[in-house]
Design a protein around this motif. Structure first.
Motif, PDB file in Angstrom:
ATOM      1  N   TYR A 184       0.836  -1.209   0.000  1.00  0.00           N
ATOM      2  CA  TYR A 184       0.000   0.000   0.000  1.00  0.00           C
ATOM      3  C   TYR A 184       0.866   1.252   0.000  1.00  0.00           C
ATOM      4  CZ  TYR A 184      -3.560   3.312   1.604  1.00  0.00           C
ATOM      5  OH  TYR A 184      -4.395   4.393   1.713  1.00  0.00           O
ATOM      6  N   HIS A 185       1.901   1.239   0.825  1.00  0.00           N
ATOM      7  CA  HIS A 185       2.817   2.379   0.911  1.00  0.00           C
ATOM      8  C   HIS A 185       3.497   2.637  -0.431  1.00  0.00           C
ATOM      9  CE1 HIS A 185       6.687   4.354   1.718  1.00  0.00           C
ATOM     10  NE2 HIS A 185       6.022   5.002   2.667  1.00  0.00           N
ATOM     11  N   LEU A 235       0.996   4.145  -2.850  1.00  0.00           N
ATOM     12  CA  LEU A 235       0.732   5.549  -2.513  1.00  0.00           C
ATOM     13  C   LEU A 235       1.900   6.421  -2.948  1.00  0.00           C
ATOM     14  CD1 LEU A 235      -0.826   5.644   1.071  1.00  0.00           C
ATOM     15  CD2 LEU A 235      -1.871   6.370  -1.050  1.00  0.00           C
ATOM     16  N   ARG A 236       3.084   5.929  -2.696  1.00  0.00           N
ATOM     17  CA  ARG A 236       4.296   6.662  -3.020  1.00  0.00           C
ATOM     18  C   ARG A 236       4.403   6.853  -4.536  1.00  0.00           C
ATOM     19  NH1 ARG A 236       7.245  10.314  -0.854  1.00  0.00           N
ATOM     20  NH2 ARG A 236       8.885  10.636  -2.350  1.00  0.00           N
TER      21      ARG A 236
END
Lengths: 269, 215
Positions: free
Chosen positions: A40-41, A44-45
């Protein structure tokens, strides 16, 4: 019903089974959560990076549009100055000399002198706004032509060029304006007697080195930069170039590096 | 023995990379050093048929203090320094009370270790949440703290249940206890393996040249 079955199933299980299921379950769950978090990170990044790149692209487009308008306006003003005002001044001089009073009186001589100066400045301003040498003969000849202007200020100009790549007119104009800005800064502020520009190929990059023997940079330039530096920064950003202020014992030493593949593309695309 | 070899390997990796380690990694290396010493002492006492459980009364406090100090540094925006130190002091007091009144020095201090595990797990999950919310990290897997965090989450989440019930297991059969502590040993191996990865991860030092514009 399912809950009741689960509870009764748990009650019948031994402590060993409960503990094993609990331990392994929590272990797997926590690893799973961290994996989900990492994925997820990273997504998003990625989105943030894409958004940032879109913003940069938009700002570049805006900058390109602004600079194009600026150059169009400069050409228009240069044209008006040269063709209209310059012509009027030439006509004024002709009428003055054809004259209502004797040709060589002190008054007419002063007027001639003033008109000469005005015409010279108009021509200079017009050429600065619209560099004809650049348009007709290209960047390298235009840089050589700096020498003629600098001679008026008693500044020696040396231009050595081992490598003279061909590039689009738009890119030539950008590099010309950058060097023009540097030369103007030297003339106005540096109290230098010599300017050197060197051009070479360095690891698939065009490397331009600008040096003068003036008073050097003021201490505030590195932090925020004057308007001149900002103008250089803006123009160089269109070519994804690098501007480096190198240490110099005397005066300034600037290096401009632009990748050759960028010079082959039009900056306004 | 296998889990000790993972511990020793992680310790040696940290020792050889000592100069490149950041603050978090150095504290993990210190933790591994103390863990290794405690394990050696514990093993020596066990072979001498002496009670070695008193070691874990001190080790549990030391481990918590070290890991909580690391988390306190990373969670400064959420938990103030005073609150973090307060939690650490409260834990020390709780540990002393537990040793004096509930589980003496000859017993396994399951309550202390369970509380320690719970607090560290919560801290680890909060840190994960903070990373998602802030998005300040470019590549989270290149950061040593990510692996330290993963190690804490994976180990303590599985082990804290065992720690809580550990004293109740004394009435279970030898096979049952071996199976459970064997599972714990696997968690421990993963724990040390992730610490080793943390010690091998070096953050890129971004050098910004002064006065250089570059696009």
């Amino acid at each position: 019903m399912i809950l009741f079955i689960s509870v009764s199933a748990i009650v019948q299980m031994s402590l060993l089974e409960i503990l094993l299921i609990g331990m392994v379950g929590f272990f797997v769950l926590s690893i799973g959560l961290v994996i989900i978090f990492t994925v997820y990170h990273s997504r998003l990044r990625q989105k943030e990076v894409q958004q940032h790149q879109r913003e940069i692209w938009y700002q570049k487009n805006l900058l390109q549009g602004t600079l194009q308008s600026q150059e169009r306006e400069r050409r228009r003003i240069a044209h008006d100055l040269h063709d209209e005002i310059g012509a009027l001044l030439t006509s004024s001089r002709m009428f003055l000399n054809a004259g209502i009073s004797p040709v060589h009186t002190p008054l007419t001589e002063s007027l001639n002198h003033i008109l000469d100066e005005v015409m010279h400045h108009v021509r200079r301003i017009s050429h600065d706004l619209r560099p004809v040498v650049l348009e007709n003969l290209g960047l390298w000849e235009a840089i050589h032509a700096f020498g003629d202007t600098l001679a008026l200020y008693n500044i020696t100009f040396e231009f050595t060029c081992i490598y003279t790549p061909r590039m689009s007119q738009g890119n030539e104009l950008i590099i010309y304006r950058i060097l023009q800005e540097l030369v103007n800064n030297t003339v106005k502020h540096a109290r230098a007697s010599r300017i050197q520009i060197n051009c070479q190929l360095d690891d698939a990059h065009l490397l331009l080195i600008y040096q003068d023997n003036g008073v050097g940079l003021p201490s505030t330039v590195g932090k925020e930069g004057g308007l001149g530096m900002k103008s250089i920064e803006s123009r160089l950003s269109l070519l994804d170039g690098m501007f480096e202020i190198r240490p110099a014992e005397v005066g300034v030493n600037f290096a401009i590096r632009i990748a050759m593949h960028r010079l082959n593309n039009d900056p306004y695309i | 023995m296998i889990e000790y070899s993972f511990l020793l390997l992680a310790f040696l990796v940290g020792l050889f990379s000592l100069r490149k380690l950041n603050v978090d990694q150095r504290q993990i290396l210190l933790l591994l050093t103390i863990t290794l010493l405690v394990e050696l002492c514990s093993d020596w006492l066990w072979r001498a048929k002496q009670n070695n459980l008193f070691l874990f009364h001190f080790y549990a406090v030391f481990e918590f203090l070290l890991l909580s100090t690391i988390y306190r540094r990373h969670l400064l925006s959420i938990v103030s320094k005073r609150a973090g130190i307060g939690i650490q002091i409260a834990f020390i007091i709780f540990s002393i009370i537990n040793t004096l009144f509930f589980q003496d020095i000859t017993q396994f201090n399951s309550y202390t270790i369970t509380v320690s595990s719970f607090i560290l797990m919560i801290s680890a999950f909060i840190l994960c949440y903070r990373w998602i919310v802030n998005l300040t990290l470019h590549n989270v897997m290149r950061i040593p703290m990510f692996w330290i965090n993963l190690s804490v989450i994976s180990y303590f989440s599985g082990a804290f249940i065992l720690f809580y019930f550990s004293n109740h297991l004394l009435s279970e059969s030898e096979d049952t206890r071996q199976l459970l502590w064997g599972t714990h040993a696997i968690f421990n191996m993963v724990h040390y393996l992730l610490y080793m990865v943390a010690l091998l991860t070096y953050q890129e030092q971004r050098q910004v040249k002064k006065y250089t514009f570059h696009w």
